[in-house]
Design a protein around this motif. Structure first.
Motif, PDB file in Angstrom:
ATOM      1  N   SER A   3      -6.030   2.573   0.868  1.00  0.00           N
ATOM      2  CA  SER A   3      -6.719   1.492   1.571  1.00  0.00           C
ATOM      3  C   SER A   3      -8.232   1.632   1.456  1.00  0.00           C
ATOM      4  CB  SER A   3      -6.279   1.483   3.036  1.00  0.00           C
ATOM      5  OG  SER A   3      -6.905   0.438   3.733  1.00  0.00           O
ATOM      6  N   GLN A   4      -8.699   2.870   1.540  1.00  0.00           N
ATOM      7  CA  GLN A   4     -10.141   3.106   1.452  1.00  0.00           C
ATOM      8  C   GLN A   4     -10.690   2.724   0.080  1.00  0.00           C
ATOM      9  OE1 GLN A   4     -11.330   7.077   2.477  1.00  0.00           O
ATOM     10  NE2 GLN A   4     -13.409   6.832   1.681  1.00  0.00           N
ATOM     11  N   ARG A   5      -9.983   3.102  -0.995  1.00  0.00           N
ATOM     12  CA  ARG A   5     -10.444   2.776  -2.342  1.00  0.00           C
ATOM     13  C   ARG A   5     -10.524   1.259  -2.548  1.00  0.00           C
ATOM     14  NH1 ARG A   5     -10.166   6.703  -6.558  1.00  0.00           N
ATOM     15  NH2 ARG A   5     -11.086   8.585  -5.654  1.00  0.00           N
ATOM     16  N   TYR A  30       0.829  -1.202   0.000  1.00  0.00           N
ATOM     17  CA  TYR A  30       0.000   0.000   0.000  1.00  0.00           C
ATOM     18  C   TYR A  30       0.868   1.257   0.000  1.00  0.00           C
ATOM     19  CZ  TYR A  30      -4.440  -2.409   0.701  1.00  0.00           C
ATOM     20  OH  TYR A  30      -5.556  -3.171   0.519  1.00  0.00           O
ATOM     21  N   THR A  31       1.966   1.212   0.734  1.00  0.00           N
ATOM     22  CA  THR A  31       2.835   2.387   0.820  1.00  0.00           C
ATOM     23  C   THR A  31       3.427   2.736  -0.539  1.00  0.00           C
ATOM     24  OG1 THR A  31       3.389   1.873   3.116  1.00  0.00           O
ATOM     25  CG2 THR A  31       4.870   3.357   1.931  1.00  0.00           C
ATOM     26  N   ARG A  71      -3.847  -9.345   2.916  1.00  0.00           N
ATOM     27  CA  ARG A  71      -2.907  -8.449   3.569  1.00  0.00           C
ATOM     28  C   ARG A  71      -2.007  -9.207   4.532  1.00  0.00           C
ATOM     29  NH1 ARG A  71      -7.749  -6.551   2.658  1.00  0.00           N
ATOM     30  NH2 ARG A  71      -8.109  -4.417   1.898  1.00  0.00           N
ATOM     31  N   SER A 113      -2.390   9.401  -0.302  1.00  0.00           N
ATOM     32  CA  SER A 113      -2.055   8.889   1.020  1.00  0.00           C
ATOM     33  C   SER A 113      -2.311   7.376   1.081  1.00  0.00           C
ATOM     34  CB  SER A 113      -2.881   9.593   2.094  1.00  0.00           C
ATOM     35  OG  SER A 113      -4.242   9.225   1.992  1.00  0.00           O
ATOM     36  N   LYS A 114      -1.653   6.734   2.019  1.00  0.00           N
ATOM     37  CA  LYS A 114      -1.872   5.301   2.232  1.00  0.00           C
ATOM     38  C   LYS A 114      -3.303   5.042   2.671  1.00  0.00           C
ATOM     39  CE  LYS A 114      -0.077   1.366   4.857  1.00  0.00           C
ATOM     40  NZ  LYS A 114       0.910   0.928   5.889  1.00  0.00           N
ATOM     41  N   ALA A 115      -3.859   5.948   3.488  1.00  0.00           N
ATOM     42  CA  ALA A 115      -5.233   5.795   3.954  1.00  0.00           C
ATOM     43  C   ALA A 115      -6.220   5.847   2.788  1.00  0.00           C
ATOM     44  CB  ALA A 115      -5.556   6.879   4.968  1.00  0.00           C
ATOM     45  N   ALA A 116      -5.988   6.779   1.860  1.00  0.00           N
ATOM     46  CA  ALA A 116      -6.860   6.875   0.689  1.00  0.00           C
ATOM     47  C   ALA A 116      -6.767   5.616  -0.159  1.00  0.00           C
ATOM     48  CB  ALA A 116      -6.488   8.106  -0.135  1.00  0.00           C
ATOM     49  N   ALA A 162       0.654   3.900  -2.994  1.00  0.00           N
ATOM     50  CA  ALA A 162       0.225   5.267  -2.691  1.00  0.00           C
ATOM     51  C   ALA A 162       1.254   6.285  -3.171  1.00  0.00           C
ATOM     52  CB  ALA A 162      -0.004   5.407  -1.190  1.00  0.00           C
TER      53      ALA A 162
END
Length: 316
Positions: free
Chosen positions: A40-42, A25-26, A57, A35-38, A29
């Motif tokens: 993960s959310q997608r 993910y890092t 994961r 961002s990593k959070a974005a 991104a």
């Protein structure tokens, strides 16, 4: 699922393909500039829409499930075609632009490449450049690099390579060390010195030096001598060896791009200048990219800039 709902997931599918390519993910991104959070959310939204897990994961990486891999495989060609077509259209403007991802060896990048980047980016303000400094041989296509700078004897046949310049290896030491330990007069004298050598696989390190003896009509005849060397320091980074030589620890064998500044400043002097080290490092510096029918203008502009900037090589 209606057409409107599917159209809302195009970005999600593209991000999944980037995640599959990057392996984390890092990294994905970073590649997308989000961002990593974005990220993960997608992926979570895509999994909810698909109603099956798409990603497995772990603590260090991610792996696609069978369903996720099928999605990536079925859509990869389409996304690559879109990217290719858009790059061609964007290049019609005639101005290099967009993200340029470059990987280069640590020592060369720090000493020779990084100081030259500002001039290039000032000339091309629409280009954004990401520089990965690593001695690891990256897979350009897999890891998403547009270009690699490589100090190698032979670039891979599967890639396109531009020669940037010729390089040499040099033996160097500080004046302090030579006053204390004496100046070698012949290659054989190196056996009595503290030789700071590049860390390689062989049990007994050796240095091979050549001296042009005479020239015939057809070719030069070289005298070559291979000398076993010993020393207190071996490292897989030329900067570490150079810094040790600067402190007066011993004689270092370095690529000229690593020794250039210290030689020009008189902090190091060349040892056995009539002898040329051979075989220690490659003699050519290349810019390498994966083959593709279309080369972005940013890549072409950067290669042209480097060829001009490095045309004279690194002689002190």
């Amino acid at each position: 699922m209606n057409d409107q709902k599917i159209s809302e997931l195009w970005h999600h599918l593209h991000w999944l393909s980037v995640l599959a390519q990057q392996g984390s993910y890092t990294a994905a991104a970073s590649r997308l500039g989000v961002s990593k959070a974005a990220m993960s959310q997608r992926i979570a939204e895509l999994e909810r829409a698909a109603r099956v897990p798409l990603v497995q994961r772990t603590t260090r990486s991610v792996r696609l499930t069978e369903a996720g891999q099928r999605l990536v495989d079925d859509t990869r060609a389409s996304f690559e075609q879109i990217e290719h077509s858009f790059a061609q259209v964007r290049d019609l403007a005639g101005v290099p632009s967009g993200l340029l991802r470059v990987t280069a060896p640590v020592a060369f990048a720090r000493q020779q490449l990084a100081p030259r980047l500002a001039d290039f980016l000032r000339d091309y303000p629409d280009v954004r450049l990401q520089l990965d400094m690593s001695d690891r041989l990256s897979s350009l296509a897999t890891e998403g690099f547009d270009l690699a700078i490589r100090h190698t004897a032979r670039p891979p046949d599967t890639h396109v390579a531009w020669t940037l310049c010729h390089t040499n290896s040099v033996l160097v030491a500080s004046k302090t060390y030579l006053r204390r330990a004496g100046t070698p007069q012949t290659p054989a004298d190196l056996q009595t010195h503290n030789c700071l050598h590049y860390l390689r696989a062989q049990d007994t390190p050796t240095w091979t030096l050549a001296r042009a003896k005479f020239k015939t009509k057809d070719k030069a005849n070289d005298e070559r001598i291979t000398v076993p060397v010993t020393g207190q320091l071996a490292a897989n980074n030329s900067e570490a060896l150079r810094e040790a030589a600067l402190t007066g620890l011993g004689i270092a064998l370095l690529p000229d791009f690593s020794a250039q500044a210290a030689l020009q400043q008189g902090k190091l002097v060349q040892v056995l200048p009539d002898w040329q080290p051979v075989g220690a490092f490659a003699e050519q510096l290349y810019a390498i990219r994966p083959y593709s029918p279309h080369v972005p203008r940013a890549v072409t502009a950067f290669v042209d800039y480097l060829r001009k900037a490095l045309a004279e090589g690194f002689a002190a």
